[in-house]
Design a protein around this motif. Structure first.
Motif, PDB file in Angstrom:
ATOM      1  N   THR A 168      -6.830  -5.405  -4.937  1.00  0.00           N
ATOM      2  CA  THR A 168      -7.644  -5.783  -3.584  1.00  0.00           C
ATOM      3  C   THR A 168      -8.604  -4.703  -4.574  1.00  0.00           C
ATOM      4  N   GLU A 169      -9.018  -4.795  -2.766  1.00  0.00           N
ATOM      5  CA  GLU A 169     -10.548  -4.315  -2.933  1.00  0.00           C
ATOM      6  C   GLU A 169     -10.706  -3.935  -1.254  1.00  0.00           C
ATOM      7  N   SER A 170     -11.193  -2.520  -1.370  1.00  0.00           N
ATOM      8  CA  SER A 170     -11.597  -2.007   0.190  1.00  0.00           C
ATOM      9  C   SER A 170     -11.850  -2.602   1.130  1.00  0.00           C
ATOM     10  N   SER A 171     -12.246  -3.418   1.369  1.00  0.00           N
ATOM     11  CA  SER A 171     -12.737  -4.321   2.815  1.00  0.00           C
ATOM     12  C   SER A 171     -11.481  -5.346   2.963  1.00  0.00           C
ATOM     13  N   HIS A 172     -10.545  -6.142   2.020  1.00  0.00           N
ATOM     14  CA  HIS A 172      -9.663  -6.141   2.379  1.00  0.00           C
ATOM     15  C   HIS A 172      -8.402  -5.614   3.663  1.00  0.00           C
ATOM     16  N   PHE A 173      -8.504  -3.871   3.373  1.00  0.00           N
ATOM     17  CA  PHE A 173      -7.848  -3.458   4.207  1.00  0.00           C
ATOM     18  C   PHE A 173      -8.604  -2.200   5.030  1.00  0.00           C
ATOM     19  N   PRO A 174      -9.922  -2.889   5.876  1.00  0.00           N
ATOM     20  CA  PRO A 174     -10.802  -1.851   6.369  1.00  0.00           C
ATOM     21  C   PRO A 174      -9.996  -0.965   7.462  1.00  0.00           C
ATOM     22  N   MET A 175      -9.030  -1.155   7.965  1.00  0.00           N
ATOM     23  CA  MET A 175      -8.046  -0.149   8.973  1.00  0.00           C
ATOM     24  C   MET A 175      -7.717   0.792   8.164  1.00  0.00           C
ATOM     25  N   LEU A 176      -6.400   0.813   6.938  1.00  0.00           N
ATOM     26  CA  LEU A 176      -5.564   1.318   6.114  1.00  0.00           C
ATOM     27  C   LEU A 176      -5.494   2.818   6.361  1.00  0.00           C
ATOM     28  N   LYS A 177      -4.488   3.349   7.258  1.00  0.00           N
ATOM     29  CA  LYS A 177      -4.297   5.259   7.768  1.00  0.00           C
ATOM     30  C   LYS A 177      -3.335   5.753   6.619  1.00  0.00           C
ATOM     31  N   ASN A 191     -10.803  14.339   3.704  1.00  0.00           N
ATOM     32  CA  ASN A 191      -9.349  13.686   4.429  1.00  0.00           C
ATOM     33  C   ASN A 191      -8.559  13.205   3.481  1.00  0.00           C
ATOM     34  N   LEU A 192      -8.358  12.970   2.680  1.00  0.00           N
ATOM     35  CA  LEU A 192      -7.267  11.669   1.997  1.00  0.00           C
ATOM     36  C   LEU A 192      -6.123  12.974   1.035  1.00  0.00           C
ATOM     37  N   LEU A 193      -5.029  12.613   1.546  1.00  0.00           N
ATOM     38  CA  LEU A 193      -4.166  13.685   0.916  1.00  0.00           C
ATOM     39  C   LEU A 193      -3.067  12.532   0.039  1.00  0.00           C
ATOM     40  N   VAL A 194      -2.563  13.254  -0.577  1.00  0.00           N
ATOM     41  CA  VAL A 194      -2.006  12.117  -2.197  1.00  0.00           C
ATOM     42  C   VAL A 194      -0.392  13.036  -2.302  1.00  0.00           C
ATOM     43  N   ARG A 195       0.798  12.379  -1.873  1.00  0.00           N
ATOM     44  CA  ARG A 195       1.752  12.562  -2.347  1.00  0.00           C
ATOM     45  C   ARG A 195       2.288  12.854  -2.944  1.00  0.00           C
ATOM     46  N   MET A 240       4.781   6.571 -14.925  1.00  0.00           N
ATOM     47  CA  MET A 240       3.789   8.409 -15.002  1.00  0.00           C
ATOM     48  C   MET A 240       2.490   7.882 -14.306  1.00  0.00           C
ATOM     49  N   SER A 241       1.530   6.040 -14.766  1.00  0.00           N
ATOM     50  CA  SER A 241       0.941   5.891 -15.229  1.00  0.00           C
ATOM     51  C   SER A 241       0.391   5.675 -12.879  1.00  0.00           C
ATOM     52  N   LEU A 242       1.030   5.274 -12.890  1.00  0.00           N
ATOM     53  CA  LEU A 242       0.895   5.218 -11.340  1.00  0.00           C
ATOM     54  C   LEU A 242       0.970   6.785  -9.891  1.00  0.00           C
ATOM     55  N   VAL A 243       1.715   7.229 -10.573  1.00  0.00           N
ATOM     56  CA  VAL A 243       1.708   8.529  -9.784  1.00  0.00           C
ATOM     57  C   VAL A 243       0.042   9.379 -10.312  1.00  0.00           C
ATOM     58  N   GLU A 244      -0.370   8.569 -11.614  1.00  0.00           N
ATOM     59  CA  GLU A 244      -1.568   9.950 -12.117  1.00  0.00           C
ATOM     60  C   GLU A 244      -2.805   9.311 -11.909  1.00  0.00           C
ATOM     61  N   SER A 245      -2.643   7.563 -10.994  1.00  0.00           N
ATOM     62  CA  SER A 245      -4.117   6.696 -10.630  1.00  0.00           C
ATOM     63  C   SER A 245      -3.572   7.182  -9.036  1.00  0.00           C
ATOM     64  N   ALA A 246      -2.935   7.299  -8.776  1.00  0.00           N
ATOM     65  CA  ALA A 246      -3.072   8.121  -7.089  1.00  0.00           C
ATOM     66  C   ALA A 246      -3.959   9.582  -7.437  1.00  0.00           C
ATOM     67  N   PRO A 251      -4.913   0.380  -7.304  1.00  0.00           N
ATOM     68  CA  PRO A 251      -5.799   0.108  -7.168  1.00  0.00           C
ATOM     69  C   PRO A 251      -6.998   0.876  -6.927  1.00  0.00           C
ATOM     70  N   GLU A 252      -7.692   1.244  -7.732  1.00  0.00           N
ATOM     71  CA  GLU A 252      -9.246   1.636  -6.990  1.00  0.00           C
ATOM     72  C   GLU A 252      -9.428   1.660  -5.608  1.00  0.00           C
ATOM     73  N   GLY A 253     -10.209   0.718  -5.440  1.00  0.00           N
ATOM     74  CA  GLY A 253      -9.855  -0.064  -4.214  1.00  0.00           C
ATOM     75  C   GLY A 253      -9.457   0.841  -3.143  1.00  0.00           C
ATOM     76  N   ILE A 254      -8.247   1.209  -2.915  1.00  0.00           N
ATOM     77  CA  ILE A 254      -7.703   1.864  -2.027  1.00  0.00           C
ATOM     78  C   ILE A 254      -8.170   3.279  -1.340  1.00  0.00           C
ATOM     79  N   GLY A 255      -8.321   3.303  -2.716  1.00  0.00           N
ATOM     80  CA  GLY A 255      -9.169   4.856  -2.142  1.00  0.00           C
ATOM     81  C   GLY A 255     -10.292   4.802  -1.315  1.00  0.00           C
ATOM     82  N   GLU A 256     -11.128   4.116  -1.339  1.00  0.00           N
ATOM     83  CA  GLU A 256     -12.501   3.311  -1.233  1.00  0.00           C
ATOM     84  C   GLU A 256     -11.657   3.158   0.218  1.00  0.00           C
ATOM     85  N   ILE A 257     -11.061   2.903   1.010  1.00  0.00           N
ATOM     86  CA  ILE A 257     -10.946   2.914   2.098  1.00  0.00           C
ATOM     87  C   ILE A 257     -11.937   3.312   3.392  1.00  0.00           C
TER      88      ILE A 257
END
Length: 643
Positions: free
Chosen positions: A571-580, A634-638, A614-620, A594-600
């Motif tokens: 995916t890319e950031s433009s595919h979820f333009p309003m995601l919170k 403004n971004l929080l990762v849990r 663990m790779s999923l956690v590390e990517s987040a 996906p890296e693009g998620i962080g650019e939303i």
């Protein structure tokens, strides 16, 4: 240098009223005193915007840095003087803060004696985070000195010790006294729930509506929407605590502070609004004044034997919490409007139940056949028949409601582990007022049935034994008011083609559970123009790769993927333009976010939990670090993975 002036106005309402009543003489005097001086004014416990308007007119503004601070219990009043300034909202204290305040009030700058330290902690804990309670009990402790026996006595019953002080009760009572009359019954009603009970807002709203506490004079809002606004008002007045909120900000559950609930019970008993058996200490003796003219009863298991002692002629509401059924007593309460048996399991429905012709709200745990006598309850608005073993009966035969269910035109909310019957040819009535239909078979999706429930807003259905060619799910498009749909399936190993679904474009929330729709067919969901929340749970989609497309899910704010075999997400950031908010729960095969998620730009939270790699956690975490480097705080990762 001009002289500074510090002023404290303890009763803003009185000053404002005096300045008006005295023809402005008091106001003129205050204005002259403050003119050309720099002042700090603290107005304590202001109750209305009108009071502020009157006082504001007598405060000179010479641009010299003068300031006004006000305290209030009403959020609207606090925001009124300067809507652009942030509010300082007082919260309940935690145990450490309560201990610190208690020590400071009792001992000042001196150390607390070691032999009293544990009692201090116990007393602070029992104050339940309310600063006013801490201050009141501190005054009592100071008065008894360091007498260990007296401290222990207060610790054993902090609530009684605090509420015995008239000043404390008077302060709390002000909040009730200043409530608009239409909000008072809503507030008192919350005292019917047990102490420390987490109240589901969905249930509370339906109860208020059934009790006729809310009305819509202009018809622009539904009764349920009006009730939600009443709850928000009580929260803004700091009378009700919010326990949980949904991601969209709606309140999911709420509660009362113990001392506030005590106030509810006292006021309710004074006005015979309800009788709380849990609060009636001497159960052996019920004076005539207690037995007569009661309107509502809140009863626990220990209070059941005493239900027969009260006058039944005026009782129109019974809320039961735990314990045995009161079905055998129903013939005494012919005027009941609301009967909520909570989690009391009823094995069979007594015939006396269908003699309650005034019944508007009925809720209980029951799994079985509903008799045709349901038609006698022609005033019924809410019918909730939960099952304690719903999932065990998931693949079992669904009990069908009788044809007579179509003769209940007032019905607004129906929860039943079964299915609606196909209306007979001669049936001309419809359930036009029905807004909520939960836990029913997919068979209700026939075109004829859906046209008879045209105003449905919330629907939850189970597709048990639903195969291509046998499903009516594409008829859902006929529901032009539907905003919330939960769709469950038991066919995990089947494949659902997308042409089985035609969702109404009004949908804002969609939950798919065990619905084996291929990831590439998810475009049927992506094309929904108003979708804000999407939950994909329990292997909701088949396959291991999801490649999203630009132009879909343009309004989506919340995405949950739970218990999924998804391995690769492209995916890319433009595919979820309003995601919170993105929640990945038990996505054990997914290797990375996906890296693009962080650019939303709207993204506020990424939550990774359950059994994951663990790779999923590390990517987040990597996305979080990259965003911080770009200045995005403004971004929080849990991350709460169990591996």
């Amino acid at each position: 240098m001009k002289q500074n002036k510090a002023a404290t106005i303890k009763d803003a309402e009185q000053i404002g009223a005096s300045s008006s009543a005295a023809g402005g003489l008091v106001g003129e005097k205050v204005f002259k005193i403050l003119k050309c001086r720099r002042y700090l004014i603290i107005m304590d416990d202001i109750w209305s915007v009108e009071a502020w308007d009157e006082i504001r007119a007598i405060l000179p503004d010479d641009g010299n840095g003068s300031r006004v601070m006000l305290t209030t219990r009403l959020t609207d009043v606090a925001a009124y003087p300067d809507p652009c300034s942030p509010l300082h909202e007082m919260r309940l204290m935690d145990e450490n803060q309560s201990c610190h305040l208690l020590r400071k009030k009792v001992f000042g700058h001196q150390d607390c004696p070691l032999e009293l330290e544990r009692i201090v902690e116990e007393i602070a804990r029992n104050c339940r985070g309310l600063p006013l309670a801490v201050v009141v009990v501190a005054g009592m402790l100071s008065a008894v000195g360091e007498n260990l026996a007296s401290w222990k006595a207060i610790a054993e019953d902090v609530r009684s010790a605090v509420t015995s002080k008239g000043q404390f009760e008077n302060i709390l009572s002000l909040s009730y006294t200043n409530l608009p009359h239409y909000l008072r019954p809503c507030f008192l009603y919350m005292g019917m729930f047990p102490e420390d009970h987490e109240i589901r807002v969905s249930k509370l709203i339906l109860l208020w509506v059934a009790e006729n506490f809310v009305r819509c004079p202009n018809g622009s809002k539904s009764l349920e929407e009006e009730a939600k606004e009443c709850l928000e008002d009580l929260i803004r007045r700091n009378l009700v605590l919010v326990n949980k909120r949904k991601f969209d900000g709606e309140i999911k559950s709420c509660s009362l502070h113990d001392l506030m609930r005590d106030l509810c019970v006292r006021k309710a008993h004074e006005g015979k609004f309800f009788l709380d058996f849990r609060g009636w200490h001497d159960r052996r003796y019920f004076p005539l004044a207690i037995r007569e003219n009661q309107h509502r009863v809140s009863v626990s298991p220990s209070g059941l034997p005493y239900l027969s002692k009260i006058d039944s002629l005026t009782i129109h509401t019974i809320l039961c919490f735990h314990g045995r059924s009161i079905a055998h007593m129903l013939e005494r309460f012919r005027l009941l409007r609301v009967l909520d048996l909570g989690d009391v399991y009823v094995r069979s429905l007594p015939y006396e139940l269908f003699d309650l012709l005034h019944l508007v709200y009925l809720a209980m745990y029951y799994l079985g056949r509903i008799p045709a006598a349901i038609s006698m309850l022609h005033n019924l608005q809410t019918l909730t028949l939960h099952s304690m073993n719903a999932w065990r009966h998931f693949k079992a035969h669904w009990d069908c409601l009788p044809q007579e269910i179509w003769t209940l035109p007032q019905l607004r909310h129906l929860v039943f582990y079964g299915r609606l019957p196909d209306p007979e040819e001669r049936t001309t009535s419809s359930l036009e007022n029905l807004q909520t239909l939960f836990l029913s078979s997919h068979a209700i999706c026939s075109e004829r049935i859906l046209r008879m429930i045209p105003n449905l807003r919330k629907l939850e259905i189970y597709c048990s034994g639903c195969h291509p060619g046998q499903s009516f799910l594409n008829n859902l498009v006929l529901l032009h008011q539907l905003v919330d749909l939960k769709l469950h399936s038991s066919l995990r190993n089947e494949i659902f083609p997308k042409d089985m679904f035609t969702f109404p474009k009004t949908l804002k929330t969609l939950t798919l559970s065990r619905v084996p729709l291929p990831w590439e067919e998810l475009t049927v969901v992506g094309s929904l123009p108003n979708l804000r929340m999407l939950k994909l749970t329990h292997w909701a989609c088949k396959g291991d790769t999801w490649e999203t497309t630009e132009g879909e899910l343009t309004q989506l704010e919340f995405l949950l993927i739970e218990k999924s075999g998804l391995k690769l997400w492209i995916t890319e950031s433009s595919h979820f333009p309003m995601l919170k908010c993105l929640v990945l729960d038990d996505c054990w095969e997914l290797s990375e976010v996906p890296e693009g998620i962080g650019e939303i730009p709207t993204l506020e939270l990424i939550e990774v939990k359950g059994i994951v790699r663990m790779s999923l956690v590390e990517s987040a975490k990597r996305i979080l670090e990259e965003q911080k480097e770009w200045g995005n705080d403004n971004l929080l990762v849990r991350c709460m993975n169990r591996q």
